[in-house]
Design an enzyme around this catalytic site. Sequence first.
Site, PDB file in Angstrom:
ATOM      1  N   HIS A  16      80.422 -61.269 -84.505  1.00  0.00           N
ATOM      2  CA  HIS A  16      79.492 -60.169 -84.835  1.00  0.00           C
ATOM      3  C   HIS A  16      78.263 -60.776 -85.496  1.00  0.00           C
ATOM      4  O   HIS A  16      78.308 -61.171 -86.660  1.00  0.00           O
ATOM      5  CB  HIS A  16      80.172 -59.182 -85.801  1.00  0.00           C
ATOM      6  CG  HIS A  16      79.308 -58.012 -86.186  1.00  0.00           C
ATOM      7  ND1 HIS A  16      79.767 -56.716 -86.139  1.00  0.00           N
ATOM      8  CD2 HIS A  16      78.033 -57.935 -86.631  1.00  0.00           C
ATOM      9  CE1 HIS A  16      78.817 -55.889 -86.549  1.00  0.00           C
ATOM     10  NE2 HIS A  16      77.750 -56.610 -86.857  1.00  0.00           N
ATOM     11  N   HIS A  18      73.713 -60.535 -85.717  1.00  0.00           N
ATOM     12  CA  HIS A  18      72.417 -59.956 -85.348  1.00  0.00           C
ATOM     13  C   HIS A  18      71.441 -61.099 -85.187  1.00  0.00           C
ATOM     14  O   HIS A  18      71.054 -61.744 -86.160  1.00  0.00           O
ATOM     15  CB  HIS A  18      71.931 -58.997 -86.443  1.00  0.00           C
ATOM     16  CG  HIS A  18      72.859 -57.850 -86.669  1.00  0.00           C
ATOM     17  ND1 HIS A  18      72.735 -56.649 -86.011  1.00  0.00           N
ATOM     18  CD2 HIS A  18      73.967 -57.739 -87.439  1.00  0.00           C
ATOM     19  CE1 HIS A  18      73.715 -55.837 -86.381  1.00  0.00           C
ATOM     20  NE2 HIS A  18      74.484 -56.467 -87.249  1.00  0.00           N
ATOM     21  N   LEU A  19      71.049 -61.354 -83.917  1.00  0.00           N
ATOM     22  CA  LEU A  19      70.127 -62.466 -83.665  1.00  0.00           C
ATOM     23  C   LEU A  19      68.674 -61.991 -83.598  1.00  0.00           C
ATOM     24  O   LEU A  19      67.766 -62.817 -83.594  1.00  0.00           O
ATOM     25  CB  LEU A  19      70.505 -63.184 -82.365  1.00  0.00           C
ATOM     26  CG  LEU A  19      71.826 -63.971 -82.380  1.00  0.00           C
ATOM     27  CD1 LEU A  19      72.079 -64.610 -81.009  1.00  0.00           C
ATOM     28  CD2 LEU A  19      71.841 -65.033 -83.467  1.00  0.00           C
ATOM     29  N   LYS A 102      79.173 -51.425 -78.336  1.00  0.00           N
ATOM     30  CA  LYS A 102      79.130 -51.174 -79.775  1.00  0.00           C
ATOM     31  C   LYS A 102      78.864 -49.712 -80.055  1.00  0.00           C
ATOM     32  O   LYS A 102      77.920 -49.127 -79.538  1.00  0.00           O
ATOM     33  CB  LYS A 102      78.013 -52.037 -80.403  1.00  0.00           C
ATOM     34  CG  LYS A 102      77.819 -51.841 -81.901  1.00  0.00           C
ATOM     35  CD  LYS A 102      78.952 -52.430 -82.727  1.00  0.00           C
ATOM     36  CE  LYS A 102      78.846 -52.039 -84.194  1.00  0.00           C
ATOM     37  NZ  LYS A 102      77.988 -52.917 -84.974  1.00  0.00           N
ATOM     38  N   HIS A 139      81.148 -49.554 -85.700  1.00  0.00           N
ATOM     39  CA  HIS A 139      80.641 -49.479 -87.076  1.00  0.00           C
ATOM     40  C   HIS A 139      81.388 -48.307 -87.696  1.00  0.00           C
ATOM     41  O   HIS A 139      81.082 -47.154 -87.417  1.00  0.00           O
ATOM     42  CB  HIS A 139      79.126 -49.258 -87.102  1.00  0.00           C
ATOM     43  CG  HIS A 139      78.563 -49.292 -88.489  1.00  0.00           C
ATOM     44  ND1 HIS A 139      77.772 -50.315 -88.959  1.00  0.00           N
ATOM     45  CD2 HIS A 139      78.742 -48.457 -89.540  1.00  0.00           C
ATOM     46  CE1 HIS A 139      77.474 -50.092 -90.224  1.00  0.00           C
ATOM     47  NE2 HIS A 139      78.043 -48.968 -90.602  1.00  0.00           N
ATOM     48  N   HIS A 177      83.183 -55.482 -89.448  1.00  0.00           N
ATOM     49  CA  HIS A 177      82.887 -55.703 -90.877  1.00  0.00           C
ATOM     50  C   HIS A 177      83.675 -54.789 -91.819  1.00  0.00           C
ATOM     51  O   HIS A 177      83.145 -53.931 -92.491  1.00  0.00           O
ATOM     52  CB  HIS A 177      81.380 -55.620 -91.169  1.00  0.00           C
ATOM     53  CG  HIS A 177      80.615 -54.564 -90.423  1.00  0.00           C
ATOM     54  ND1 HIS A 177      81.003 -53.254 -90.341  1.00  0.00           N
ATOM     55  CD2 HIS A 177      79.479 -54.654 -89.710  1.00  0.00           C
ATOM     56  CE1 HIS A 177      80.125 -52.590 -89.625  1.00  0.00           C
ATOM     57  NE2 HIS A 177      79.201 -53.409 -89.222  1.00  0.00           N
ATOM     58  N   LEU A 222      75.317 -53.151 -95.067  1.00  0.00           N
ATOM     59  CA  LEU A 222      76.170 -52.031 -94.664  1.00  0.00           C
ATOM     60  C   LEU A 222      77.285 -52.541 -93.785  1.00  0.00           C
ATOM     61  O   LEU A 222      77.033 -53.382 -92.921  1.00  0.00           O
ATOM     62  CB  LEU A 222      75.343 -50.969 -93.932  1.00  0.00           C
ATOM     63  CG  LEU A 222      74.425 -50.161 -94.850  1.00  0.00           C
ATOM     64  CD1 LEU A 222      73.467 -49.304 -94.038  1.00  0.00           C
ATOM     65  CD2 LEU A 222      75.229 -49.289 -95.804  1.00  0.00           C
ATOM     66  N   ASP A 250      78.345 -60.872 -89.393  1.00  0.00           N
ATOM     67  CA  ASP A 250      77.381 -59.789 -89.595  1.00  0.00           C
ATOM     68  C   ASP A 250      76.094 -60.322 -90.211  1.00  0.00           C
ATOM     69  O   ASP A 250      75.438 -59.615 -90.974  1.00  0.00           O
ATOM     70  CB  ASP A 250      77.967 -58.642 -90.429  1.00  0.00           C
ATOM     71  CG  ASP A 250      77.122 -57.380 -90.332  1.00  0.00           C
ATOM     72  OD1 ASP A 250      76.346 -57.235 -89.367  1.00  0.00           O
ATOM     73  OD2 ASP A 250      77.229 -56.525 -91.249  1.00  0.00           O
ATOM     74  N   HIS A 254      66.619 -59.940 -92.447  1.00  0.00           N
ATOM     75  CA  HIS A 254      65.407 -59.126 -92.642  1.00  0.00           C
ATOM     76  C   HIS A 254      64.492 -59.966 -93.528  1.00  0.00           C
ATOM     77  O   HIS A 254      64.966 -60.611 -94.471  1.00  0.00           O
ATOM     78  CB  HIS A 254      65.723 -57.824 -93.402  1.00  0.00           C
ATOM     79  CG  HIS A 254      66.570 -56.852 -92.645  1.00  0.00           C
ATOM     80  ND1 HIS A 254      66.060 -55.979 -91.705  1.00  0.00           N
ATOM     81  CD2 HIS A 254      67.898 -56.609 -92.698  1.00  0.00           C
ATOM     82  CE1 HIS A 254      67.042 -55.237 -91.209  1.00  0.00           C
ATOM     83  NE2 HIS A 254      68.173 -55.598 -91.792  1.00  0.00           N
TER      84      HIS A 254
END
Length: 349
Positions: A16, A18-19, A102, A139, A177, A222, A250, A254
Site C-alpha cells: 500500500h 501513494h506514489l 480500492k 479504507h 492500514h 488517516l 501507506d 505531501h
Amino acid sequence: MTMPSRLTITQPDDWHVHLRSGELLATVLPFSARHFGRAIVMPNLQPPIVTSAQAQAYRAEIQALLPNDSSFTPLMTLYLTEQTNKADVKAGFEAGMVSAVKLYPAGATTNSDAGVRDLEKVYPVLETMEAIGMPLLMHGEVVDPSVDIFDREAVFIETKLIPLRAHFPKLKIVFEHLTTQQGVDYVQSCAENTAATITPHHLVINRNAMLVGGIRPHYYCLPVAKRESHRLALRKAATSGDKRFFLGTDSAPHLDHAKQSACGCAGIFNVANTLAVLAQVFEQENALDKLEGFVSLHGAAFYGLAPNPRRLTLERSATAQAIPERVKLSQGELTSFDPMMPVYWSVNA
Ligand code: NCD
Ligand code: ZN
C-alpha cells in the site's frame, strides 16, 4: 540470546503506497524502488485512476522514471466508484494490468470525493471480483459526521464490513492500514481470504505523538493514530507470524506547506526509513525472526504471487542512524517520518 547484527531476508514488497504523479512521483519513487520488489500503488490521484486504461497510463508514467536496471514492479489498482464498469475491471485484472480495486468511502480521506456512498451500488463489481479472485482493498472508516474520528474504524467494522463479508464470503478483502484492537480482532476472527496491512508508523506512534507538547502535523495521517493500547495490539499482530498481517507503508507524501497549515493534509512520508524502523520494532518485540514473513512473504502469498527472487540485508550498528533528511522539490520540501526513538538498523546498500 545474543542480538544478531545482520539479517538477510527475501526482498520485501509494499502492499500500500501513494506514489503520486509528476515531480512528486519522480522524487519519491527512488525511495520505494531501492528497497522494495513490488508495490501496490494507490489510485487516489486527482483525477483518480478509475479505468484500466488510466491504470496502464499511470503505470507507464511510473516505469518511465525507473532506471533501466531496476527490478521494481508497480502493481496497479483501480479507484472504485459507483460508476465502475465491471467488464473493464475484469479485463484489466485478467490482462495483468490491474491487481486490485480500492474502496474509499466518499469523503474518508485525501482525494476520496469520487468514492462510494452507497455500497450496494457496487455489488455487481464486487460479485465479479469475488468470481475472479481479485482483491478488494478497503479504507475501513465510516464518514458519518456524528461518529468520532477515533471510533470510525471500529464502527466501520460493525456497520459496513461485517455485512459486506456476509454478502461476499469468498471475496478477497484487505483491510488497509489497520489502526485498532477491534481491527486486529476482526481479521483474526476471519478465514484466510481476509487480511490486513499495517503501517510502520502505526507500530511506532500513538495519538500522543500528534498532540502532546504542540500539534505535530507530520504525525497526522488517516486513519488517525489511536491510543496506546491499540498500538500494542498492532505490534502483537504484526510480530505474531500470522499470515493475515503484512506491510503496507501507506507512505503518503505531501509537501510541508500542505501539512503545516491551518487545515493540514493527512499522510506520512515514511519509505526512506521503513525497513530500518521495522527491524527496530521487531527487535524490541524479540521477533526479528518474524520480520521476513511480515515484509516479504505474507503479502505475496495473499496476492497469489511468488516471493521476490532477490535478497536484502539489514545491518545493526552500535550507533543510531540519523533521521532521513528533508527532500527538496521545486515547490517545497518533504519531511520524512521521525520515529522518535533510536534506530540502529539500516539497509545494506
Ligand atoms: C493518504 C493520502 O494522502 O493519499 N493519506 C493518509 O493519511 N494515509 C490517503 C489514505 O490512504 O487515506
Ligand atoms: Zn493510503
